[in-house]
Design a protein around this motif. Structure first.
Motif, short mmCIF file in Angstrom:
data_model
loop_
_atom_site.label_atom_id
_atom_site.label_comp_id
_atom_site.label_asym_id
_atom_site.label_seq_id
_atom_site.Cartn_x
_atom_site.Cartn_y
_atom_site.Cartn_z
N PHE A 72 0.97 -0.96 -0.10
CA PHE A 72 0.13 0.00 0.06
C PHE A 72 0.88 1.41 0.00
O PHE A 72 0.26 2.43 0.33
CB PHE A 72 -0.97 0.08 1.15
N SER A 121 -4.77 4.85 2.84
CA SER A 121 -5.18 3.47 2.69
C SER A 121 -5.25 2.52 3.89
O SER A 121 -6.19 1.80 4.20
CB SER A 121 -4.13 2.63 1.62
N THR A 154 -8.61 3.56 5.36
CA THR A 154 -9.70 3.05 4.69
C THR A 154 -10.09 1.58 4.61
O THR A 154 -11.17 1.28 4.62
CB THR A 154 -9.38 3.78 3.33
N TYR A 155 -8.80 0.98 4.35
CA TYR A 155 -9.17 -0.80 4.14
C TYR A 155 -8.76 -1.47 5.50
O TYR A 155 -7.72 -1.67 6.06
CB TYR A 155 -8.13 -1.13 2.94
N TYR A 156 -9.96 -1.88 5.82
CA TYR A 156 -9.90 -2.70 7.20
C TYR A 156 -9.10 -3.86 7.25
O TYR A 156 -8.65 -4.47 8.09
CB TYR A 156 -11.30 -3.01 7.82
N LEU A 157 -9.06 -4.62 5.70
CA LEU A 157 -8.30 -5.83 5.72
C LEU A 157 -6.77 -5.28 5.92
O LEU A 157 -6.06 -6.42 6.55
CB LEU A 157 -8.47 -6.31 4.24
N PHE A 158 -6.28 -4.22 5.49
CA PHE A 158 -5.11 -3.82 5.72
C PHE A 158 -4.69 -3.68 7.29
O PHE A 158 -3.93 -4.05 7.71
CB PHE A 158 -4.67 -2.52 4.84
N GLN A 159 -5.60 -3.05 7.65
CA GLN A 159 -5.64 -3.06 9.37
C GLN A 159 -5.37 -4.31 9.86
O GLN A 159 -4.73 -4.53 10.80
CB GLN A 159 -6.88 -1.96 9.77
#
Length: 124
Positions: free
Chosen positions: A36, A42, A45-50
């Motif tokens: 990312f 990012s 915004t992106y819970y999968l990244f978190q």
């Protein structure tokens, strides 16, 4: 469920395996950050990244708790207790974690244990 704690080998071998796993989870975080482009927006915004990064931090904290005291004494510059405490906070207060603080941990704190664990492994 099975316990993730290792009981199979000598303490030196166990420590080595744990250190390798810590390095691996640190690398996963780095790979996610690179994917990312180290972009906080990012991450926000992106819970999968978190979730992916937070889970790695949780795993690192769990592994740290399994290291022998001798290993921790050999690397006093690493805030072992803070790493474990971070794991506990992520697990028990996940719904209220502060994303900017998590980001700071990922970007600024994770490289230190990764490098230290690699150094410990090179000395074994």
């Amino acid at each position: 469920m099975r316990s993730g704690k290792m009981r199979c080998c000598s303490i030196e071998t166990r420590n080595k395996i744990i250190l390798q796993k810590i390095v691996g989870f640190c690398q996963r975080i780095k790979t996610n950050l690179e994917r990312f482009n180290f972009d906080y927006h990012s991450f926000e915004t992106y819970y999968l990244f978190q979730d992916a990064c937070c889970m790695c931090v949780v795993q690192i904290g769990e592994l740290v708790s399994q290291l022998s005291d001798d290993v921790k004494r050999d690397a006093p510059s690493i805030p072992w207790r803070a790493i474990k405490d971070t794991r506990n906070f992520y697990v028990h207060a996940y719904g209220s974690i502060d994303l900017p603080s998590v980001w700071e941990t990922l970007v600024n704190d994770i490289p230190l244990p990764a490098t230290a664990c690699e150094e410990l492994l090179s000395n074994t």
